[in-house]
Design an enzyme around this catalytic site. Sequence first.
Site, PDB file in Angstrom:
ATOM      1  N   HIS B 146      16.321   8.965  21.286  1.00  0.00           N
ATOM      2  CA  HIS B 146      15.527   7.932  21.680  1.00  0.00           C
ATOM      3  C   HIS B 146      16.232   6.516  21.632  1.00  0.00           C
ATOM      4  O   HIS B 146      16.103   5.774  22.731  1.00  0.00           O
ATOM      5  CB  HIS B 146      14.252   7.816  21.043  1.00  0.00           C
ATOM      6  CG  HIS B 146      13.380   6.714  21.354  1.00  0.00           C
ATOM      7  ND1 HIS B 146      12.453   6.700  22.407  1.00  0.00           N
ATOM      8  CD2 HIS B 146      12.993   5.733  20.439  1.00  0.00           C
ATOM      9  CE1 HIS B 146      11.641   5.780  22.412  1.00  0.00           C
ATOM     10  NE2 HIS B 146      12.090   4.917  20.935  1.00  0.00           N
ATOM     11  N   ASP B 244       2.060   6.526  19.644  1.00  0.00           N
ATOM     12  CA  ASP B 244       2.370   5.174  19.386  1.00  0.00           C
ATOM     13  C   ASP B 244       2.266   4.780  20.764  1.00  0.00           C
ATOM     14  O   ASP B 244       3.286   4.049  21.281  1.00  0.00           O
ATOM     15  CB  ASP B 244       3.751   4.979  18.613  1.00  0.00           C
ATOM     16  CG  ASP B 244       4.067   3.658  18.450  1.00  0.00           C
ATOM     17  OD1 ASP B 244       3.174   2.872  18.135  1.00  0.00           O
ATOM     18  OD2 ASP B 244       5.241   3.308  18.359  1.00  0.00           O
ATOM     19  N   THR B 370       9.490   7.988  18.163  1.00  0.00           N
ATOM     20  CA  THR B 370       9.553   8.783  19.291  1.00  0.00           C
ATOM     21  C   THR B 370      10.602   9.686  18.989  1.00  0.00           C
ATOM     22  O   THR B 370      11.795   9.939  18.827  1.00  0.00           O
ATOM     23  CB  THR B 370       9.870   8.031  20.586  1.00  0.00           C
ATOM     24  OG1 THR B 370       9.072   6.943  20.401  1.00  0.00           O
ATOM     25  CG2 THR B 370       9.404   8.727  21.767  1.00  0.00           C
TER      26      THR B 370
END
Lengths: 446, 446
Positions: B146, B244, B370
């Site tokens: 990520h 999120d 993430t």
Amino acid sequence: MSALNFTHDPARRSWIESANAGTTDFPIQNLPFGAFVRDGQIRTGVAIGDRIVDLRALHDLALLDGDAALACATACDHTLNALMALDARRVSALRAALSDLLQHGSPAQARLAASLDAVLPLAADVELTLPCAIGDYTDFLTSLHHTERHGRYKGLADPLPAAFKSLPIAYHGRASSLRVSGGDVRRPHGQFRDADGNVRFGPAPMLDFELELAAVIGRGNALTQAISIDTARDHVFGYCLLNDWSAKSIQWFEQVLGPFLGKSFHSSLSPWLVTEEALAPFRKAAPSRAAGDPAILPHLHGARDQQSGGIDLELFAHLSTAAMRGDRMPAVQITHTHLDNLYWTFAQMVAHHTSNGCNLRTGDLLGSGTISGADDAARACLTELSEAGKKPLALPNGETRIALEDGDEIVLTARASAPGAVSIGFGECRGRIAPALPYPHAAGGQ
Amino acid sequence: MSALNFTHDPARRSWIESANAGTTDFPIQNLPFGAFVRDGQIRTGVAIGDRIVDLRALHDLALLDGDAALACATACDHTLNALMALDARRVSALRAALSDLLQHGSPAQARLAASLDAVLPLAADVELTLPCAIGDYTDFLTSLHHTERHGRYKGLADPLPAAFKSLPIAYHGRASSLRVSGGDVRRPHGQFRDADGNVRFGPAPMLDFELELAAVIGRGNALTQAISIDTARDHVFGYCLLNDWSAKSIQWFEQVLGPFLGKSFHSSLSPWLVTEEALAPFRKAAPSRAAGDPAILPHLHGARDQQSGGIDLELFAHLSTAAMRGDRMPAVQITHTHLDNLYWTFAQMVAHHTSNGCNLRTGDLLGSGTISGADDAARACLTELSEAGKKPLALPNGETRIALEDGDEIVLTARASAPGAVSIGFGECRGRIAPALPYPHAAGGQ
């Protein structure tokens, strides 16, 4: 509500003589709210001179009625949060009633004086604690001078971030490690690069203080319901001083998504919440912007805020070292700044914070960011005072500082003044650097 | 405590038949804790199949004794915080007692079945709420994939920040706007640059989801007392899913000191805390590092964590659009990833977080960041799934997405599996984007 009323009358004096000294932070015109420990219990109170009105003890005397009695009963909790969530007119009624009870010639004087130490203990006899439960802590970055200097130290071509003049830049801080003024601030461990550029873990070598003012939220807002700039100020219950202790060496290495362990080891607050109402005589126009600055976007621009979004407030930092105290030298003033040095008002911070629908809750804390000004005297952290280490700060005893050493103590104070008003203060925000503890791992875990 | 015991026995089945279906997230081997609203009151409970053990109702039946009874009585609060702060052996005793009460052939079955809907209401009949009061919320950035992809999108020469492999990067998140799964996620207003590069304020055009796992703290630590890597896992009470939600356009413009309004408008949590104990059968070695990666500094390196710091957990995101639902099309799976894609373990996050003495409190939330993997299928946000907008995500009905549109719904799920163990799930973390509200300012303030 922010209009002046009899509680601001400069002629008003208290039968508590210490409240009439010109040097006190807590004359009868101030009446800030706080909390303290007494007989092992947390109580709420109001500062007056060198004493504190114990709100539970006052409540038990049944001297109040109406909104004032209701507000006082609501404040008889372990924190001020319930009081802070009340409609402002009720808090205002309590403040007015206290002003009447404490003023010279009050019919209640004999009754209160008869049980003086029970209802009005000396502040020196109790331990002050955090005034309220703080859910979320947000720290802003609103001094252009502080921001620009730090940008220059980093060698940035444009030292001011692009967004700085469009919105009050902010990040979320750590609420759990907020502590009231006083006591030790333990030097943290952390990862940083040593002189050879290697990453190591150990006691952080570069500690700094940062002088800030913080707003504490009274009534909050529901999620998705932004607060308009015109009513933003009404959501602030009061203000206190904030020392946003910073471990710069940790911060420089870790910072990708903002400050984290470089700040979260400890932040200090002064114990008293000076109410928005008490500050009314010191309100002034929001600091003006430079010609050529971008226009304030409409959601951050309000007539009321432009007219009176500023506060005539001077702020100070004093430093004493272990050597100075050993030689009985007084602490030396190292910062003298003014709230005018903020580019954004607290109402703009509140409006911006909630503009995306984010909810503020009663007790939430909004720090201004380091309140540095253009003048050398108005630099509000050691990084600036030493020009990022290039010109160490010289102390009267020959010591120098580019960062805080173990034993160094910082005391923040502030004073609001205006012509025709009795000036008021905030009490102090004090903290002393204590040496790092041995790290658990070295001792085989805890 | 993380050793396997009879509650993990795959042969164990429940007299609540829905708990025995291979597809349920909540077999008798899971028994996660949560909270729900019943008759206007918040109650705490434990999920079993399609039902919930109402812990107050169970307590009133007086079927438990010893540590289990004490833990159950402690859990009869409006939140799980008091239970979570208990010594783990007491929580473990309650979990063991529940397993015995709910297992096929339990002597208590008749008694419980006689008041089934009172003690074990159907989950569908109650409203789930946040499982505990969350003081501070910290969000980490621990997926290398990520982080690297986002660095590439920004055109960085070195897409991975220098500190990434030395410490788990993190920032403080906003606790007040954490909400339980379900309901609307209101599109926020904010400042961003339009196509012409001008700064404007309005509904944020680029909304994204981010699939994360979050740890919730059980027993905390005192300020200045770091938690060692060897005991860090014991401070986690359980885990839930975290979406999120991110307003990328706001984030891109505002971000100087990390994410702020781009995240703080809403974050969603799945309602059940899957305990550290329930996850014991799925523990595996911490993900191995690439040759040439820097050695883990000693305070983040522990034998126990290296041996079992990983969890065999697959995580999924499904998307449905308003058009798809109108056509009765099922939601489409857009992400399938694995917890192995994190570079740091939760124990390392806890040890790092407290390494500067920062105190964690019961209920504090630590998001993983993430959880994207190297594979295209394992990209865990739309920014990655669309290669930062360059390759819009194609949906089965011909729609495409580079960001979430009003009406889009995201559902996160997860499943822990291991040979010889009954696999368990987390329930779902669901949210649907609702159109922006009119901004207060346009309406003349609120």
